[in-house]
Design a protein around this motif. Structure first.
Motif, PDB file in Angstrom:
ATOM      1  N   UNK A 146      35.605  73.898  19.564  1.00 34.50           N
ATOM      2  CA  UNK A 146      35.291  74.624  20.795  1.00 34.50           C
ATOM      3  C   UNK A 146      34.973  76.078  20.477  1.00 34.50           C
ATOM      4  N   UNK A 147      34.104  76.661  21.300  1.00 31.29           N
ATOM      5  CA  UNK A 147      33.768  78.075  21.154  1.00 31.29           C
ATOM      6  C   UNK A 147      33.803  78.740  22.519  1.00 31.29           C
ATOM      7  N   UNK A 148      34.609  79.776  22.640  1.00 29.95           N
ATOM      8  CA  UNK A 148      34.648  80.553  23.865  1.00 29.95           C
ATOM      9  C   UNK A 148      33.758  81.771  23.701  1.00 29.95           C
ATOM     10  N   UNK A 149      33.058  82.115  24.769  1.00 30.79           N
ATOM     11  CA  UNK A 149      32.200  83.298  24.738  1.00 30.79           C
ATOM     12  C   UNK A 149      32.160  83.881  26.140  1.00 30.79           C
ATOM     13  N   UNK A 185      38.455  86.432  19.727  1.00 31.00           N
ATOM     14  CA  UNK A 185      38.787  85.114  20.251  1.00 31.00           C
ATOM     15  C   UNK A 185      40.032  84.531  19.588  1.00 31.00           C
ATOM     16  N   UNK A 186      40.635  83.615  20.303  1.00 29.19           N
ATOM     17  CA  UNK A 186      41.833  82.931  19.805  1.00 29.19           C
ATOM     18  C   UNK A 186      41.801  81.512  20.351  1.00 29.19           C
ATOM     19  N   UNK A 187      42.150  80.534  19.490  1.00 26.58           N
ATOM     20  CA  UNK A 187      42.050  79.131  19.879  1.00 26.58           C
ATOM     21  C   UNK A 187      43.349  78.381  19.616  1.00 26.58           C
ATOM     22  N   UNK A 188      43.554  77.368  20.421  1.00 23.58           N
ATOM     23  CA  UNK A 188      44.610  76.421  20.114  1.00 23.58           C
ATOM     24  C   UNK A 188      44.195  75.626  18.883  1.00 23.58           C
ATOM     25  N   UNK A 189      45.172  75.230  18.088  1.00 24.65           N
ATOM     26  CA  UNK A 189      44.863  74.469  16.881  1.00 24.65           C
ATOM     27  C   UNK A 189      44.113  73.176  17.197  1.00 24.65           C
ATOM     28  N   UNK A 190      44.412  72.602  18.354  1.00 24.17           N
ATOM     29  CA  UNK A 190      43.826  71.306  18.709  1.00 24.17           C
ATOM     30  C   UNK A 190      42.323  71.385  18.961  1.00 24.17           C
ATOM     31  N   UNK A 230      47.142  75.558  26.615  1.00 20.34           N
ATOM     32  CA  UNK A 230      46.219  76.640  26.322  1.00 20.34           C
ATOM     33  C   UNK A 230      45.079  76.124  25.460  1.00 20.34           C
ATOM     34  N   UNK A 231      43.866  76.621  25.726  1.00 24.09           N
ATOM     35  CA  UNK A 231      42.701  76.204  24.948  1.00 24.09           C
ATOM     36  C   UNK A 231      42.125  77.367  24.144  1.00 24.09           C
ATOM     37  N   UNK A 232      41.755  78.448  24.825  1.00 22.67           N
ATOM     38  CA  UNK A 232      41.101  79.558  24.126  1.00 22.67           C
ATOM     39  C   UNK A 232      41.153  80.813  24.981  1.00 22.67           C
ATOM     40  N   UNK A 233      41.006  81.958  24.326  1.00 21.11           N
ATOM     41  CA  UNK A 233      40.971  83.225  25.038  1.00 21.11           C
ATOM     42  C   UNK A 233      40.001  84.172  24.350  1.00 21.11           C
TER      43      UNK A 233
END
Length: 119
Positions: free
Chosen positions: A68-71, A58-63, A47-50
């Protein structure tokens, strides 16, 4: 029918940036939480981001957090992944998909786009 098309992958040096895009059909995109995950040969899907539909929470993987930025642009039915400070370990095929269970369960996804980070 789910329609998701990723683009924007490529080859970049470590420390560089890439912006991935995922164009979806209106039916696929509307009201759905969207996300990104990645796959590397020999490793499990990661998983990367949602991002949610209305509030764009938004929610991100710690890695990838802080890099990274999801939009998303709901008017264009498109979700983005801005990737900065890329590392060789970010090399993978990146997929965008519809999140069916927050934050990291995907019900459908596109064909993927390759990201390669050279050291």
């Amino acid at each position: 029918q789910v329609q998701l098309v990723e683009s924007g992958g490529g080859l970049v040096h470590a420390g560089g940036s890439l912006r991935l895009s995922c164009a979806a059909s209106a039916r696929t995109f509307s009201s759905n939480t969207m996300g990104w995950f990645r796959r590397t040969p020999g490793k499990e899907r990661e998983f990367v981001a949602a991002i949610t539909w209305r509030t764009k929470y938004t929610y991100y993987a710690d890695s990838v957090k802080d890099r990274f930025t999801i939009s998303r642009d709901n008017a264009k039915n498109t979700v983005y992944l801005q990737m900065n400070s890329l590392k060789p370990e970010d090399t993978a095929v990146y997929y965008c998909g519809v999140v069916t269970e927050w934050p990291n369960k995907f019900g459908s996804w596109g064909q993927g786009t390759q990201v390669t980070v050279s050291s």
